[in-house]
Motif scaffolding. Sequence first.
Motif, PDB file in Angstrom:
ATOM      1  N   GLU A 140       2.796 -20.287  25.439  1.00  0.00           N
ATOM      2  CA  GLU A 140       3.925 -21.133  25.831  1.00  0.00           C
ATOM      3  C   GLU A 140       3.977 -22.460  25.088  1.00  0.00           C
ATOM      4  N   GLY A 141       2.902 -22.837  24.417  1.00  0.00           N
ATOM      5  CA  GLY A 141       2.887 -24.108  23.711  1.00  0.00           C
ATOM      6  C   GLY A 141       1.517 -24.754  23.807  1.00  0.00           C
ATOM      7  N   LEU A 150       3.940 -29.842  24.125  1.00  0.00           N
ATOM      8  CA  LEU A 150       4.803 -29.443  23.021  1.00  0.00           C
ATOM      9  C   LEU A 150       5.091 -27.953  23.190  1.00  0.00           C
ATOM     10  N   THR A 151       6.287 -27.654  23.647  1.00  0.00           N
ATOM     11  CA  THR A 151       6.686 -26.266  23.850  1.00  0.00           C
ATOM     12  C   THR A 151       7.136 -25.668  22.520  1.00  0.00           C
ATOM     13  N   CYS A 152       6.582 -24.506  22.180  1.00  0.00           N
ATOM     14  CA  CYS A 152       6.937 -23.854  20.926  1.00  0.00           C
ATOM     15  C   CYS A 152       6.614 -22.365  21.031  1.00  0.00           C
ATOM     16  N   ASP A 153       7.110 -21.617  20.069  1.00  0.00           N
ATOM     17  CA  ASP A 153       6.892 -20.164  20.074  1.00  0.00           C
ATOM     18  C   ASP A 153       5.587 -19.772  19.396  1.00  0.00           C
ATOM     19  N   ALA A 154       5.086 -20.651  18.542  1.00  0.00           N
ATOM     20  CA  ALA A 154       3.832 -20.347  17.839  1.00  0.00           C
ATOM     21  C   ALA A 154       3.226 -21.616  17.268  1.00  0.00           C
ATOM     22  N   VAL A 155       1.931 -21.573  17.056  1.00  0.00           N
ATOM     23  CA  VAL A 155       1.195 -22.655  16.404  1.00  0.00           C
ATOM     24  C   VAL A 155       0.483 -22.087  15.188  1.00  0.00           C
ATOM     25  N   PHE A 156       0.635 -22.773  14.067  1.00  0.00           N
ATOM     26  CA  PHE A 156      -0.068 -22.394  12.842  1.00  0.00           C
ATOM     27  C   PHE A 156      -1.156 -23.437  12.586  1.00  0.00           C
ATOM     28  N   VAL A 157      -2.392 -23.006  12.700  1.00  0.00           N
ATOM     29  CA  VAL A 157      -3.544 -23.902  12.551  1.00  0.00           C
ATOM     30  C   VAL A 157      -3.933 -23.949  11.081  1.00  0.00           C
ATOM     31  N   ALA A 158      -3.874 -25.141  10.483  1.00  0.00           N
ATOM     32  CA  ALA A 158      -4.178 -25.302   9.056  1.00  0.00           C
ATOM     33  C   ALA A 158      -5.085 -26.512   8.874  1.00  0.00           C
ATOM     34  N   ILE A 159      -6.286 -26.410   9.421  1.00  0.00           N
ATOM     35  CA  ILE A 159      -7.235 -27.523   9.352  1.00  0.00           C
ATOM     36  C   ILE A 159      -8.412 -27.194   8.437  1.00  0.00           C
ATOM     37  N   GLY A 160      -8.155 -26.262   7.496  1.00  0.00           N
ATOM     38  CA  GLY A 160      -9.162 -25.946   6.498  1.00  0.00           C
ATOM     39  C   GLY A 160      -9.848 -24.618   6.745  1.00  0.00           C
ATOM     40  N   GLN A 161     -10.643 -24.231   5.775  1.00  0.00           N
ATOM     41  CA  GLN A 161     -11.415 -23.005   5.867  1.00  0.00           C
ATOM     42  C   GLN A 161     -12.897 -23.303   5.692  1.00  0.00           C
ATOM     43  N   LYS A 162     -13.698 -22.418   6.198  1.00  0.00           N
ATOM     44  CA  LYS A 162     -15.147 -22.591   6.139  1.00  0.00           C
ATOM     45  C   LYS A 162     -15.765 -21.386   5.442  1.00  0.00           C
ATOM     46  N   PRO A 163     -16.189 -21.543   4.172  1.00  0.00           N
ATOM     47  CA  PRO A 163     -16.840 -20.430   3.479  1.00  0.00           C
ATOM     48  C   PRO A 163     -18.216 -20.145   4.082  1.00  0.00           C
TER      49      PRO A 163
END
Length: 304
Positions: free
Chosen positions: A209-210, A224-237
């Motif tokens: 739901e957000g 924050l109501t939204c249909d989706a969240v895109f998490v882009a806080i980096g990657q961990k090799p």
Amino acid sequence: MYDVIIIGAGPAGLTASVYLRRADKSVLVLERETFGGQITHSPKVENYPGFVTMTGSELGDRLVEQAMAQGAEFELDRAVAIEGTPGDYTVKGERGDYKAKAVIIAVGSEHRRLGLPKEDKFTGEGISYCAVCDGAFYAGKEVAVIGGGNSALQEAVMLSKLCTKVTVVQNLAFVTGEPKLKEELDKKDNVSFIYSTVVKEIKGEDTFEGIVITDTETGEESVLTCDAVFVAIGQKPMNEPFKDNVSLNEYGYINADESCLPENAQSGIFVAGDCRSKRIRQVATAVADGAVAALAAASFTDSI
């Protein structure tokens, strides 16, 4: 003594195993967790050549089935070190030791996560880590992007072309990505920024739901109501166990180019997939690396 040990059973490692078996090399694939790799967590894959659509688990299963049919052997174990000399390597695992003439490191990388309750539950069902992979599923909807670096801004640019509203949530008072990306986003009417804000909670019981967000300066909470969240806080090799065998860059990725030969490494050690330094990390580029590394490893074993 195997000809080649492949550390990692994602698309890169499994592709390498197929190519090596077709070159008549004995192969052991070591996997610490999930045969098929990260892609198995994707609900839909629509950008892999030859398939209109399939689930990530279907793709992973097919890759594993193909490798097994070619005669590759598999072991569930976490590799913790590579020891030895070219032609006589020992891959040390938590459960045992394994010997080979050559080694391909294909351990991949993990998306950094928010670390919140319900994150696993809604991954693929409202929480995503890849706009290229999942953005089309939210066309015409409202989404949020978590992060303020280049990855987050690039995700926001892509999503702004698909979604009616994109909200970028950044924990700092400014974005750290390239100014040109920020300028491009500032020109879009459907993109807005929230600064000095962190995600505290994921909303929803049966469906996403957000998110609950907190202003780090005032402590004020809001939803924050939204249909989706895109998490882009980096990657961990996942390269830490091999830091004594290969050269790592400042982000922990193995320094290697399209040849899949790590810099400053002993001969007979190769790298493939998301764990190496590269610009694009997709399934298609991972399988390409697997083929390149496998042919290089086969050539090496022929030479000793």
